[in-house]
Scaffold this active site. Sequence first.
Site, PDB file in Angstrom:
ATOM      1  CB  CYS A  35       5.294 -60.815 -96.244  1.00 26.97           C
ATOM      2  SG  CYS A  35       4.926 -61.154 -94.516  1.00 26.97           S
TER       3      CYS A  35
ATOM      4  CG  HIS B 183       6.366 -65.336-100.005  1.00 23.61           C
ATOM      5  ND1 HIS B 183       6.941 -64.127 -99.670  1.00 23.61           N
ATOM      6  CD2 HIS B 183       5.494 -65.620 -99.005  1.00 23.61           C
ATOM      7  CE1 HIS B 183       6.439 -63.705 -98.521  1.00 23.61           C
ATOM      8  NE2 HIS B 183       5.559 -64.600 -98.094  1.00 23.61           N
TER       9      HIS B 183
ATOM     10  CD  GLU C 106       6.099 -68.998-103.725  1.00 19.41           C
ATOM     11  OE1 GLU C 106       6.722 -68.156-104.394  1.00 19.41           O
ATOM     12  OE2 GLU C 106       6.347 -69.216-102.514  1.00 19.41           O
TER      13      GLU C 106
ATOM     14  CE  LYS D  48      10.290 -64.655 -97.310  1.00 19.50           C
ATOM     15  NZ  LYS D  48      10.196 -64.511 -98.784  1.00 19.50           N
TER      16      LYS D  48
ATOM     17  CG  HIS E  60       9.092 -63.962 -93.849  1.00 20.14           C
ATOM     18  ND1 HIS E  60       9.277 -62.887 -94.684  1.00 20.14           N
ATOM     19  CD2 HIS E  60       7.763 -64.275 -93.948  1.00 20.14           C
ATOM     20  CE1 HIS E  60       8.140 -62.559 -95.251  1.00 20.14           C
ATOM     21  NE2 HIS E  60       7.207 -63.395 -94.819  1.00 20.14           N
TER      22      HIS E  60
ATOM     23  CG  PHE F 208      -0.118 -61.980 -92.508  1.00 20.36           C
ATOM     24  CD1 PHE F 208       0.056 -63.228 -93.062  1.00 20.36           C
ATOM     25  CD2 PHE F 208       0.291 -61.786 -91.197  1.00 20.36           C
ATOM     26  CE1 PHE F 208       0.619 -64.271 -92.352  1.00 20.36           C
ATOM     27  CE2 PHE F 208       0.864 -62.815 -90.463  1.00 20.36           C
ATOM     28  CZ  PHE F 208       1.034 -64.063 -91.042  1.00 20.36           C
TER      29      PHE F 208
END
Length: 413
Positions: free
Chosen positions: A164, A303, A314, A335, A340, A399
């Site tokens: 991502c 994010h 975050e 998002k 996402h 990830f």
Amino acid sequence: MERRRVVITGLGAVTPIGLTAMESWQAVKDGVCGVAPITQFDPTGMKVQLAAEVKGFVPENYMSKPEAKRMARFTQLAVVSAKEALENAGFTLDEAEADRCGVIVSSGIGGLFLTEAEHDKGKEKGWDRVSPFYIPMGICNMAAGQIAIHTGFRGMCSCPVTACTGGTNAVGDAFHYIRDGYADVMLCGGAESAVTPLAIGAFTSMKALTQNPDPDRASIPFDAERSGFVLGEGAAILLLEELEHAKARGARIYAEVVGYGATCDAYHMTAPRPDGSGGAKAMEMAIADAGAKPEDVDYINAHGTSTPLNDAGETAAVKTVFGDHAYQLAISSTKSMTGHMLGAAGAVEALFCALALQEGFLPATIHYQVPDPACDLDVVPNQGRSADLRYALSNSLGFGGHNGSLLFKKWEV
């Protein structure tokens, strides 16, 4: 060596909320939600019924049928976005050296739909009957490769596969590549199309996706009731140019790219460090790379995936980096509108940052209802608003522990 300045002169995108960059941006300003029931396959019996799909995209409207048949959907979306970015920039190779024009486009998963389809065909008809186009269509780097073929850009052509964070790495790497003198022009961004049974099933099994059936309460970053992300698809491509190169051809400039930071948590396959230290370091690096100060930053496109761990971590990272200023800046997650988009997410969000700076507008985090004490910053709840913006930061976490941050500055002549 003197660092060269890098600006954004072209934008292209196909997203769950628009078939062009400007259509997508208008939808952001209007607070449009791209989350809806899955249509690309029948999800009957599955726990997850929602995705943020691109709607109304007909590849033959942009390319010939034979061309479309030889591209996976993620590549189609990328090529169309790249064409739009070039047209938007008014750029042709007549104004540059092909060897100094490059392409960096990320994809996290590539042609997963093809993998599923060709696997089924191989099991049913024999493995020697698998399509000869499966490999060249499905591999992650083919969006970048096809863009280079279509544009004639003969400089570096690359594909960061960093989950991502890939779209952010692509833009950041392209920025540094121009800044440090290796190229004058770069097409960069990300593309993803993985709304497939295997992806939805796998993300569901690992409890990453929300199972909320209500589109208005599915992708809800920073909300206390958030329960996972909504899988999205799409592409965004930015045309970056060295400043003098852009000026020489009278290009319109959207924003300046001024800083980039990339780190790794080195902690866990999927979970971020609970203290957010990896993401914090990426933000600090981007700000330092620009020669700016934390208090210069007015807006962060987070994010903000709508997962419990990400949004709290975050927020903690932002507080670590910005201290008291964290409560003065705005931090929202688009998002909430796009879902996402994995390897395309950072590119789409970079594009939104550039336009936010140009127009002085803060995108909202839509469908926000229940405050979370662990996410207590100004998330621009529900309604976007005008603001005097000079610096905008875009964050991506992936990830594998990948963290990336990009810092953009309002273009001032």
